[in-house]
Design a protein around this motif. Structure first.
Motif, short mmCIF file in Angstrom:
data_model
loop_
_atom_site.label_atom_id
_atom_site.label_comp_id
_atom_site.label_asym_id
_atom_site.label_seq_id
_atom_site.Cartn_x
_atom_site.Cartn_y
_atom_site.Cartn_z
N LYS A 231 53.73 45.31 8.10
CA LYS A 231 54.70 44.88 7.15
C LYS A 231 55.41 43.39 7.73
O LYS A 231 55.08 43.15 8.87
N THR A 232 55.58 42.55 6.59
CA THR A 232 55.91 41.25 7.16
C THR A 232 57.35 40.96 6.65
O THR A 232 57.85 41.13 5.56
N LEU A 233 58.10 40.24 7.46
CA LEU A 233 59.61 39.61 7.35
C LEU A 233 59.35 38.34 7.20
O LEU A 233 58.58 37.49 7.80
N LEU A 234 59.85 37.80 5.92
CA LEU A 234 59.91 36.42 5.58
C LEU A 234 61.43 36.00 5.82
O LEU A 234 62.37 36.62 5.56
N VAL A 235 61.47 34.82 6.75
CA VAL A 235 62.88 34.46 6.92
C VAL A 235 63.08 33.08 6.51
O VAL A 235 62.42 32.29 6.74
N LEU A 236 64.15 33.00 5.51
CA LEU A 236 64.39 31.59 5.06
C LEU A 236 65.78 30.83 5.37
O LEU A 236 66.72 31.88 5.05
N GLY A 237 66.01 29.68 5.53
CA GLY A 237 67.10 29.08 5.78
C GLY A 237 67.41 28.03 4.97
O GLY A 237 68.41 27.45 5.22
N GLY A 238 66.81 27.81 3.87
CA GLY A 238 66.82 26.70 3.00
C GLY A 238 65.93 25.62 3.62
O GLY A 238 65.46 25.69 4.68
N ASN B 83 55.05 25.09 1.72
CA ASN B 83 54.83 24.61 0.33
C ASN B 83 54.37 25.78 -0.75
O ASN B 83 54.79 25.74 -1.70
N ASN B 84 53.74 26.65 -0.09
CA ASN B 84 53.27 27.76 -1.26
C ASN B 84 54.29 28.94 -1.20
O ASN B 84 53.81 30.04 -0.54
N MET B 85 55.49 28.61 -1.88
CA MET B 85 56.52 29.93 -1.73
C MET B 85 56.00 31.08 -2.39
O MET B 85 56.31 31.80 -2.07
N ASP B 86 55.18 30.65 -3.30
CA ASP B 86 54.71 31.99 -4.34
C ASP B 86 53.83 32.99 -3.28
O ASP B 86 54.00 34.14 -3.29
N TYR B 87 53.03 32.21 -2.26
CA TYR B 87 52.29 33.17 -1.54
C TYR B 87 53.32 34.02 -0.50
O TYR B 87 52.94 34.90 0.06
N ALA B 88 54.43 32.95 0.29
CA ALA B 88 55.30 33.85 1.00
C ALA B 88 55.86 34.78 0.61
O ALA B 88 56.16 35.93 1.36
N TYR B 89 56.29 34.86 -0.64
CA TYR B 89 57.12 35.82 -1.45
C TYR B 89 56.11 37.05 -1.65
O TYR B 89 56.30 38.13 -1.38
N ALA B 90 54.87 36.66 -1.91
CA ALA B 90 53.97 37.70 -2.36
C ALA B 90 53.68 38.56 -1.00
O ALA B 90 53.21 39.57 -0.96
N ALA B 91 53.52 37.79 0.01
CA ALA B 91 53.10 38.30 1.38
C ALA B 91 54.21 39.43 1.80
O ALA B 91 54.14 40.51 3.04
N ALA B 92 55.54 38.93 1.59
CA ALA B 92 56.51 39.76 2.43
C ALA B 92 57.16 40.90 1.86
O ALA B 92 56.75 41.40 0.67
N ILE C 19 63.04 40.40 3.18
CA ILE C 19 63.06 38.87 3.42
C ILE C 19 64.57 38.57 3.94
O ILE C 19 65.60 39.41 3.46
N ILE C 20 64.96 37.65 4.71
CA ILE C 20 66.39 37.25 5.24
C ILE C 20 66.56 35.87 4.65
O ILE C 20 65.88 35.17 4.90
#
Length: 368
Positions: A196-203, A256-265, A268-269
């Motif tokens: 499982k993958t956690l994606l962490v985003l702070g802007g 840059n490739n946010m679609d991939y980051a979201y797809a892998a997650a 998400i925090i």
């Protein structure tokens, strides 16, 4: 000359943050497709990020000398009346010279003076309000503009009900089909299949409190058997990049490739800026919102609350992270039913045609 043959002139104003700039550029791009001969001009605030980002998107921009009022007493506030007078004067000059057929405001300091001037001259005006709780500028402008495109329900508390159209916020079109990109995304980020993958985003600039949280809880997150894609932001990359050498952690300044980051997650925090919230509704993954307490009128908490109240995400206040994070996040990771519920419910809130719907409303104003 028929209206179809006319070369339209369109002014857009939005800036200060990507959350105001991106929707303005998206609307301009959609209108440009419909009216290839139209002339576009952006108006922003001098020294803000729109002065760089808008030309990168291929549009001209003029800057006004304007900023907001600081919420605490400060010497900077003394210059505000002068900035306001200067920006109203310059907005008048811009409107007089450019002669727009329509003016669109997506928020930010410059849109106030510009829409005020345009509306007072009888030029059709539209506001695109991204947040669930509008700022003071848009509340004041709402009485003068023709239409207000919104992303949330219950905004008739702030705006005249007959002007409101619920369209949603413009989002990146490449997010609409991320489910079929998961395999590519796992390869792209070189992730462990089946983990499982956690994606962490702070802007784009990063969020100090979220970065400190992840640093503090790295060992705990490893006990949950998670791999982490951590966008720490430009301001913090030098501090946190060393954790990228850890086997289960990747640290990125910017993705840059946010679609991939979201797809892998799988989880998400994230902060709860209006644009992020709209994207996350489309993405449909289990989200933990940590709203920034530093934005005007606590917008982010209200944005997150609008999702949480529909049982579609979890929110942890920044000041509660030390006490609540392990318990709340741990429960979410251990509860597949809850994850499924969040995904299903947040997807119901997605508005995928926002850009086209907003452009339709602009067209109606042009064809009046």
């Amino acid at each position: 000359m028929s209206k179809k043959d006319k070369t339209y002139k369109i002014i857009l104003s939005g800036g200060g943050t990507g959350g105001h700039i991106y929707p303005a550029v998206a609307i301009a791009n959609e209108l440009k497709q419909r009216y290839p001969d139209a002339q576009f001009l952006f108006v922003g605030a001098k020294d803000r990020m729109e002065m760089e980002k808008v030309p990168q998107a291929g549009y001209d921009i003029k800057g006004l000398w304007i900023s907001g009022i600081q919420r605490k007493l400060t010497l900077k506030n003394l210059s505000f009346p002068f900035k306001l007078i200067s920006s109203l004067w310059n907005a008048k000059k811009i409107v007089k010279q450019f002669k727009p057929d329509v003016v669109i405001g997506t928020g930010g300091f410059a849109s106030g003076p510009l829409l005020q001037v345009a509306a007072s001259k009888g030029i059709p005006c539209l506001i695109q309000e991204q947040n669930s709780f509008p700022g003071i500028t848009n509340k004041l402008l709402s009485k003068k503009v023709d239409k207000i495109c919104v992303a949330y329900d219950n905004l008739e508390r702030f705006f005249p009900v007959d002007k409101i159209i619920k369209t949603g916020n413009p989002v990146r079109q490449d997010l609409l089909d991320i489910s079929c990109k998961r395999e590519e995304a796992i390869k792209y980020f070189d992730l462990v299949e089946g983990k499982k993958t956690l994606l962490v985003l702070g802007g784009s600039l990063g969020a100090k409190a979220i970065n400190e949280l992840i640093e503090r809880e790295l060992d705990y997150l490893q006990t949950l058997n998670l791999q982490i894609i951590w966008q720490c932001g430009k301001l913090y990359y030098q501090t946190y990049k060393l954790y990228g050498h850890t086997k289960h952690v990747q640290v990125h300044q910017f993705i840059n490739n946010m679609d991939y980051a979201y797809a892998a997650a799988d989880f998400i925090i994230s902060r709860a800026g209006a644009g992020s919230v709209s994207e996350l509704c489309i993405v449909g993954k289990p989200v933990v919102f940590v709203p920034s307490p530093y934005v005007a009128e606590d917008h982010q908490t209200k944005n997150a609350d609008a999702i949480v109240s529909k049982n579609a995400a979890m929110m942890i206040a920044q000041e509660d992270l030390k006490v609540d994070f392990k318990n709340k996040f741990g429960q979410l990771v251990a509860n597949p039913e809850k994850q499924e519920q969040f995904s299903k419910n947040i997807k119901k809130l997605a508005l995928t045609n926002a850009t086209k719907d907003i452009a339709d409303e602009v067209e109606k104003l042009l064809n009046k």
